[in-house]
Design an enzyme around this catalytic site. Structure first.
Site, PDB file in Angstrom:
ATOM      1  NE  ARG A   1      -0.935  -0.086   4.971  1.00 21.20           N
ATOM      2  CZ  ARG A   1      -0.481  -1.074   5.735  1.00 21.20           C
ATOM      3  NH1 ARG A   1      -0.421  -2.296   5.241  1.00 21.20           N
ATOM      4  NH2 ARG A   1      -0.073  -0.833   6.970  1.00 21.20           N
TER       5      ARG A   1
ATOM      6  NE  ARG B   1       7.512  -3.163   5.570  1.00 20.22           N
ATOM      7  CZ  ARG B   1       8.701  -3.598   5.953  1.00 20.22           C
ATOM      8  NH1 ARG B   1       8.888  -4.878   6.232  1.00 20.22           N
ATOM      9  NH2 ARG B   1       9.731  -2.773   6.049  1.00 20.22           N
ATOM     10  CG  HIS B   2       2.770   2.047   4.269  1.00 13.45           C
ATOM     11  ND1 HIS B   2       1.908   2.500   3.295  1.00 13.45           N
ATOM     12  CD2 HIS B   2       2.144   2.257   5.449  1.00 13.45           C
ATOM     13  CE1 HIS B   2       0.813   2.966   3.866  1.00 13.45           C
ATOM     14  NE2 HIS B   2       0.922   2.825   5.169  1.00 13.45           N
ATOM     15  CB  VAL B   3       7.237  -2.615   1.514  1.00 12.16           C
ATOM     16  CG1 VAL B   3       6.274  -3.624   0.898  1.00 12.16           C
ATOM     17  CG2 VAL B   3       8.685  -3.007   1.237  1.00 12.16           C
TER      18      VAL B   3
END
Length: 403
Positions: free
Chosen positions: A104, A162-164
């Site tokens: 995300r 996950r923010h990745v």
């Protein structure tokens, strides 16, 4: 000495062929042999070519080729006319993606979607794997290997979020999962992040103090126009180059604003993402996710439109957000030209899918606005258009990949 040969046909011809006489007596012409034969050298050449093809295919996948699940989907959808005419019959059961990754993008509605996923995972029984790490999107090679190992060993079916930045699983010899994501207008995303870092949202008055405890008062109350026009680091590149790296990947060049990162991001969207939607049309994103991944998103619209969920969603709205002046917007837009090129590419692909499924967008015009940049305005969406005839359930993904 006779040369040993290998027969290429299924039926062996053991009869000795006699010459056929044509024309004047004594003149002979030989008819071509009806059952062609190939030598061991020809056979070896064929096998070597096959081996090279297999090795090339393996190297392609190890270097980031499309994951098998997308290849299966494209075969089902008839992406190649050759496969349509000569390939195996279309399977009636679509492959079920048991590994889905939602990497995300920050301030693109991800908290709303994660709230929905928590409810959906309980309802449908899939494994929702979330991460508490929110500020580390770029990973070293060893960190990539460790994260991919942890994700790949999760109980399936799973949806990891996950923010990745994009992770290339196949580079480390692991099966590539299906990716999904959502982005939004780049300026709107930047403004949301700018004010959220300073003032948080409606979930709590002190939320922003917890998130940015070291921010000085003069920085917290820095006017957005001054930040842009005076070239503060927060309002300049490379910090403005934010969305593209989530799709470009972990390569160092993915962090540099330019054509290389832009084109690589587009390629990854085409090859590794099942769907990239836009936040301005979130309801349509959810409708398409429900059709593409029913094992995960079935009934998502009924949950999303539930008044209780709407009440929770309103708590994540950033407070004290204001729009910069037209002059500041013009400067900001020029600095984010690559972000906007990518956004328009994704939006075009998304609208193509919507048209195929009878969803139409209505874009609001901006009255009496005298600036030469598109001001971020939410896009309204209409309800899905029902076909007069009942659609066949087996054709709900028809033509999705025929770009």
């Amino acid at each position: 000495m006779m040369k040993k040969t290998t027969n290429c046909n299924h039926h062996h011809d053991h009869h000795v062929r006699k010459p056929v006489v044509h024309g004047a007596p004594g003149t002979r012409s030989w008819l071509p042999v009806l059952s062609p034969r190939c030598t061991l050298r020809d056979y070896g050449f064929c096998m070597a070519s096959l081996l090279l093809f297999c090795l090339g295919s393996l190297l392609y996948q190890l270097n980031g080729g499309p994951p098998q699940i997308l290849l299966d989907l494209r075969l089902y959808l008839g992406n190649s006319t050759f496969l349509d005419d000569h390939g195996p019959p279309t399977p009636k059961v679509l492959p079920f993606p048991s590994q889905v990754v939602y990497n995300r993008v920050g301030k693109c509605g991800s908290r709303t979607v994660v709230l929905l996923l928590r409810m959906l995972s309980e309802k449908h029984g899939f494994n929702l794997v979330t991460s508490d790490i929110h500020n580390k999107t770029r990973l070293t090679k060893s960190e990539q290997m460790e994260l991919i190992k942890n994700i790949s060993t999760a109980e399936q079916p799973y949806l990891f979020t996950r923010h990745v930045h994009f992770l290339n699983f196949s580079r480390f010899g692991t099966e590539q999962p299906v990716y999904i994501n959502i982005i939004r207008d780049p300026i709107n995303r930047f403004l949301s992040n700018y004010f959220f870092r300073r003032f948080g949202d409606w979930r709590g008055e002190q939320n922003h103090m917890i998130r940015t405890p070291g921010m000085k008062e003069e920085e917290r109350y820095l006017d957005i126009n001054e930040c842009i026009l005076e070239n503060y680091a927060e309002c300049s590149n490379p910090r403005l180059f934010y969305i593209i790296p989530y799709f470009c990947g972990q390569h160092p060049k993915c962090r540099d604003p330019g054509e290389w990162a832009l084109e690589r991001a587009k390629q990854n969207v085409k090859e590794n993402f099942l769907l990239v939607g836009i936040l301005e049309e979130l309801e349509d994103v959810l409708l398409l996710l429900e059709r593409f991944l029913p094992h995960y998103f079935k009934d998502v619209m009924s949950i999303y439109k539930n008044p209780e969920h709407r009440k929770l969603g309103n708590l994540t709205v950033t407070v004290k957000k204001t729009l910069p002046t037209p002059n500041a917007l013009q400067v900001l837009y020029q600095r984010m030209k690559y972000e906007y090129e990518f956004y328009h590419y994704v939006k075009e692909q998304f609208h193509l899918l919507k048209r195929k499924f009878g969803l139409k967008s209505h874009v609001k015009t901006i009255p009496s606005q005298k600036i030469s940049v598109p001001v971020p305005i939410p896009v309204e969406t209409e309800e899905p258009i029902e076909d007069e005839e009942e659609q066949n359930d087996e054709k709900w993904l028809e033509d999705i990949y025929k770009r």
